[in-house]
Design an enzyme around this catalytic site. Structure first.
Site, mmCIF file in Angstrom:
data_model
loop_
_atom_site.group_PDB
_atom_site.id
_atom_site.type_symbol
_atom_site.label_atom_id
_atom_site.label_comp_id
_atom_site.label_asym_id
_atom_site.label_seq_id
_atom_site.Cartn_x
_atom_site.Cartn_y
_atom_site.Cartn_z
ATOM 1 N N LYS A 1 22.716 17.388 -7.044
ATOM 2 C CA LYS A 1 22.293 16.581 -8.190
ATOM 3 C C LYS A 1 22.971 15.220 -8.038
ATOM 4 C CE LYS A 1 21.645 16.831 -13.221
ATOM 5 N NZ LYS A 1 20.190 16.662 -13.270
HETATM 6 N N1 PPE Z 1 15.066 19.213 -11.585
HETATM 7 C C1 PPE Z 1 15.568 17.974 -11.738
HETATM 8 C C2 PPE Z 1 15.165 16.910 -10.787
HETATM 9 C C3 PPE Z 1 16.441 17.720 -12.793
HETATM 10 O O1 PPE Z 1 16.938 16.487 -12.953
HETATM 11 C C4 PPE Z 1 16.789 18.754 -13.684
HETATM 12 C C5 PPE Z 1 17.723 18.490 -14.827
HETATM 13 C C6 PPE Z 1 16.249 20.038 -13.470
HETATM 14 C C7 PPE Z 1 15.398 20.221 -12.394
HETATM 15 C C8 PPE Z 1 16.623 21.210 -14.321
HETATM 16 O O2 PPE Z 1 17.940 21.644 -14.044
HETATM 17 P P1 PPE Z 1 18.843 22.339 -15.154
HETATM 18 O O3 PPE Z 1 19.159 21.311 -16.173
HETATM 19 O O4 PPE Z 1 20.050 22.808 -14.414
HETATM 20 O O5 PPE Z 1 18.060 23.456 -15.714
HETATM 21 N N2 PPE Z 1 17.577 17.209 -15.408
HETATM 22 C C9 PPE Z 1 18.582 16.706 -16.303
HETATM 23 C C10 PPE Z 1 18.321 15.393 -16.978
HETATM 24 C C11 PPE Z 1 17.487 14.392 -16.378
HETATM 25 C C12 PPE Z 1 17.711 13.074 -17.046
HETATM 26 O O6 PPE Z 1 18.869 12.648 -17.122
HETATM 27 O O7 PPE Z 1 16.719 12.485 -17.475
HETATM 28 C C13 PPE Z 1 18.814 17.639 -17.481
HETATM 29 O O8 PPE Z 1 17.893 18.332 -17.889
HETATM 30 O O9 PPE Z 1 19.929 17.606 -18.003
#
Ligand code: PPE
Length: 308
Positions: free
Chosen positions: A160
């Protein structure tokens, strides 16, 4: 006034700094070369006080992202945990979004990052529904992006890292300017990857599909949560390569993410998905997730970290 809902303090490398003073130098390495990795976490209000959802898993991913980019985080996981708990308390928030970021600071310019210090900041603030208030019940309209997701051997999607969000912004800007809430990116091999900031799930004939780890995705914590909950509800969940056209003929489609939680998708490229509104599997998973994060059912997985 800023769009972000400002809180009082931001934690910066060991200090509680007033929100307005949380600044870095414009020649910090990160500003020029995207040398940063970060996390997005949510804390929810429960009857037993504020609880951070899957904190340890987010922390693990933060250290993993840093490892891929050869960054040594100058704080232990315990120190970052204590800093975050203290920060939520000092800001007086009972539910919030948490954004830890590890970045290369000011020392020298030039691509080689090694001499620039690795610094850490943590911010918390109130952040509502990511794709709009009605999105959670009504669903969103999305498009398949004309931009591809980056290949694994270019910008590793499993990290990330801020650099990955240059690609995410291309996807998001295109979608927004074309009148959609979000874009879904395909991989260089034309299989489906994910949204600009969300993982993707598809329901067809009672089975649940989601792009596999080799599909250019971030290994989402919400993705893992949904896979776990769906299996507990008795659904078969298949992590696989998904061709584009599977999107259009899905019975249900939804995004998952910390910010987006579980957001139904009601159309792709103007083709209605299923009945064109939130489907029963999506709704069941939303209900299960929200009951857990709000502490309304037993936390059988140990996913909640209570701050008191
Ligand atoms: N893919 C991407 C590219 C991504 O950025 C996120 C989170 C996810 C999948 C989902 O991952 P998770 O949060 O662990 O379930 N994206 C973050 C925010 C993006 C933004 O700042 O705008 C988030 O959901 O916190």
């Amino acid at each position: 006034m800023a769009g972000i809902k400002e809180a009082k303090y931001i934690w910066m490398s060991g200090k509680m700094v007033p929100w307005q003073d949380a600044k870095i130098h414009v020649l910090s390495h990160v500003v020029h070369y995207a040398s940063a990795v970060f996390e997005g976490v949510r804390a929810y209000k429960t009857k037993k006080g504020t609880a951070i959802f899957r904190w340890e898993d987010h922390l693990r991913r933060l250290y993993d992202s840093a490892k891929i980019y050869r960054m040594e985080i100058p704080f232990s996981p315990e120190e970052l945990t204590q800093a975050t708990i203290q920060l939520i308390k000092e800001n007086g928030l009972d539910s919030c979004y948490i954004r830890p970021i590890v970045y290369r600071g000011y020392y020298d310019l030039g691509v080689n990052p090694f001499k620039c210090p690795v610094e850490v900041a943590i911010a918390v603030w109130e952040w509502g529904a990511y794709l709009g208030e009605e999105a959670l019940t009504q669903g969103v309209d999305v498009m398949v992006s004309s931009w591809n997701r980056m290949a694994h051997n270019t910008f590793p999607p499993m990290a990330k890292a801020t650099g990955n969000y240059a690609n995410a912004q291309l996807i998001k800007m295109e979608a927004v300017l074309y009148g959609f809430a979000e874009g879904i990116a395909l991989n260089p091999d034309n299989t489906v990857s994910e949204g600009s900031g969300e993982n993707l799930f598809l329901v067809r004939n009672g089975k649940i599909y989601t792009p596999a780890l080799e599909s250019g995705i971030l290994p989402g914590i919400t993705r893992d949560t949904v896979i776990t909950l769906a299996r507990e509800l008795g659904y078969e969940v298949i992590e696989t390569l998904i061709p584009r056209e599977m999107l259009y003929i899905a019975d249900e489609l939804f995004f998952t993410g910390t910010a987006a939680e579980i957001t139904p998708i009601r159309s792709v490229d103007k083709i209605p998905i299923g009945t064109g509104s939130r489907g029963p599997v999506t709704k069941a998973l939303q209900e299960k997730l929200f009951a857990i994060v709000r502490g309304e059912v037993e936390d059988t997985h140990g996913w909640l970290l209570y701050i008191d």
